[in-house]
Scaffold this motif. Sequence first.
Motif, PDB file in Angstrom:
ATOM      1  N   GLY A 215       0.823  -1.201   0.000  1.00  0.00           N
ATOM      2  CA  GLY A 215       0.000   0.000   0.000  1.00  0.00           C
ATOM      3  C   GLY A 215       0.857   1.252   0.000  1.00  0.00           C
ATOM      4  N   ALA A 216       0.212   2.393   0.203  1.00  0.00           N
ATOM      5  CA  ALA A 216       0.913   3.672   0.148  1.00  0.00           C
ATOM      6  C   ALA A 216       2.011   3.758   1.202  1.00  0.00           C
ATOM      7  N   ARG A 217       1.731   3.302   2.424  1.00  0.00           N
ATOM      8  CA  ARG A 217       2.741   3.367   3.485  1.00  0.00           C
ATOM      9  C   ARG A 217       3.917   2.437   3.191  1.00  0.00           C
ATOM     10  N   HIS A 218       3.600   1.267   2.626  1.00  0.00           N
ATOM     11  CA  HIS A 218       4.676   0.355   2.251  1.00  0.00           C
ATOM     12  C   HIS A 218       5.577   1.000   1.203  1.00  0.00           C
ATOM     13  N   ARG A 219       4.980   1.661   0.230  1.00  0.00           N
ATOM     14  CA  ARG A 219       5.773   2.256  -0.851  1.00  0.00           C
ATOM     15  C   ARG A 219       6.630   3.410  -0.337  1.00  0.00           C
ATOM     16  N   LEU A 220       6.120   4.142   0.609  1.00  0.00           N
ATOM     17  CA  LEU A 220       6.915   5.212   1.199  1.00  0.00           C
ATOM     18  C   LEU A 220       8.131   4.620   1.919  1.00  0.00           C
ATOM     19  N   ALA A 221       7.912   3.516   2.624  1.00  0.00           N
ATOM     20  CA  ALA A 221       9.018   2.851   3.319  1.00  0.00           C
ATOM     21  C   ALA A 221      10.030   2.292   2.329  1.00  0.00           C
ATOM     22  N   VAL A 222       9.542   1.728   1.222  1.00  0.00           N
ATOM     23  CA  VAL A 222      10.432   1.199   0.189  1.00  0.00           C
ATOM     24  C   VAL A 222      11.331   2.297  -0.353  1.00  0.00           C
ATOM     25  N   ALA A 223      10.744   3.460  -0.655  1.00  0.00           N
ATOM     26  CA  ALA A 223      11.527   4.578  -1.182  1.00  0.00           C
ATOM     27  C   ALA A 223      12.604   5.003  -0.184  1.00  0.00           C
ATOM     28  N   GLY A 224      12.255   5.025   1.098  1.00  0.00           N
ATOM     29  CA  GLY A 224      13.230   5.408   2.117  1.00  0.00           C
ATOM     30  C   GLY A 224      14.373   4.416   2.232  1.00  0.00           C
ATOM     31  N   VAL A 225      14.045   3.118   2.239  1.00  0.00           N
ATOM     32  CA  VAL A 225      15.083   2.089   2.361  1.00  0.00           C
ATOM     33  C   VAL A 225      16.003   2.112   1.144  1.00  0.00           C
TER      34      VAL A 225
END
Length: 429
Positions: A215-225
């Motif tokens: 979801g959106a929160r997962h994708r934000l975390a992916v971008a950060g990692v």
Amino acid sequence: MRLHPAAWPIAALLIGYPLWWALGFGGLSVIVVAGPMAVVLWRRRPIKVPPGFGLWLLLLAGQALGALMLAENPPGTYGDLTQGRVLGHLMRLALCAALLIVVLYLGNLTQRELPQLTLVRMLGALFVVTVAGGVLGLLAPGFQFTSPVELALPDWVGGNSFVSNLIHPTAAQTQKVLGHAAPRPEAPFEWANAWGSNLSVLAVWFVVGWWVYGGARHRLAVAGVLAVAAVPVVYSLNRGLWIGIALAALYLAMRLSARARIAVCVATAAGALLFLQSPLQAVVVQRLDNPHSNDVRAFTVSATIAAAAHSPIIGYGNTRNALGNHRSITTGKTQWCDECGHPPLGSDGHLWHLALAQGFVGAALYIAFFGGAVLRWWRDRSPVGLAGVLIMLLVLFYMLIYDGYFTPLAFYMISFALLWRGSLAKGSP
């Protein structure tokens, strides 16, 4: 995440990998968990086998036959039949046999017992651990400790340099790459090149599991990692990894739908722009201006091919030390040449190791196995299919420059198993 009891061996391997590394098993952990996996397989006979199964069996048989040549030295090499030479051969043979069990185990678990997404996300979680290990290698390059396995082994085993790399946890390798000592991350794997290969493979599954299916929160975390990962990727000074990332971007730009292709191109352009404006750009330029290993690789590859030609069918079972190096026919470290020494033939790429250890036949079987996977599943345009084929292509590239044994080969074969499981779910062999 609740797991079916039958899925615990693969979860223990992937989720528990940091513990394996700390204990000193690391790249050997797959051999340990192959035992419980074999028990699961035995209880659910008859066992389904994947396409290419026969090729891997032939590769294993050729690897075993190579033991007959361990005492021999091809022209241009030297060395006695030592315990280390035999031990290295046996460990690689055990690994390849264990990985065959892993593939069979994964293919014979049902989607209910182990959903594809669960397996993909386990690999993605290990990517986060790999990034953390890369950061550790930069911040504390001297971090290391004696593992319990290391303490338990006799000196003649644990003192072997090959075995020591596998059982002694270290954060980084310090090498003179830019004209001065520079740390190259390797935690939680066995050496710096393994860290680079593993990071690129695990990154693919991280994006699939947590971006494509997140979801959106997962994708934000992916971008950060991924942003954090860029730092150890650059400071790893690993040109093979950099080329692998470029090849992955090119592959996605070619194979994704028009809409997704645009998104990839925009993201790549934005990332390149940020990179060019960051201090990381200077590190890459400096690394490309210092191709210190090119002459060494050219010498070892040509010498390996020449040596392998003397036993093209079954090879010599393991690596050999060369007589001379790229500088001189006389070798050995001196005050004026601390880089001189006897380069081991078959250590500058998995393909060259296979050519020397298992002959040109073994090298051809390896190419046929992973190349066949590319051809067989090229038309699978599911996220797992696209990702799996990309990794099979990276295998064929990395075999030219990286030693694939231990953790890299484990992740290659698990990726192969994901492709096979996907085809089974669709009803094809």
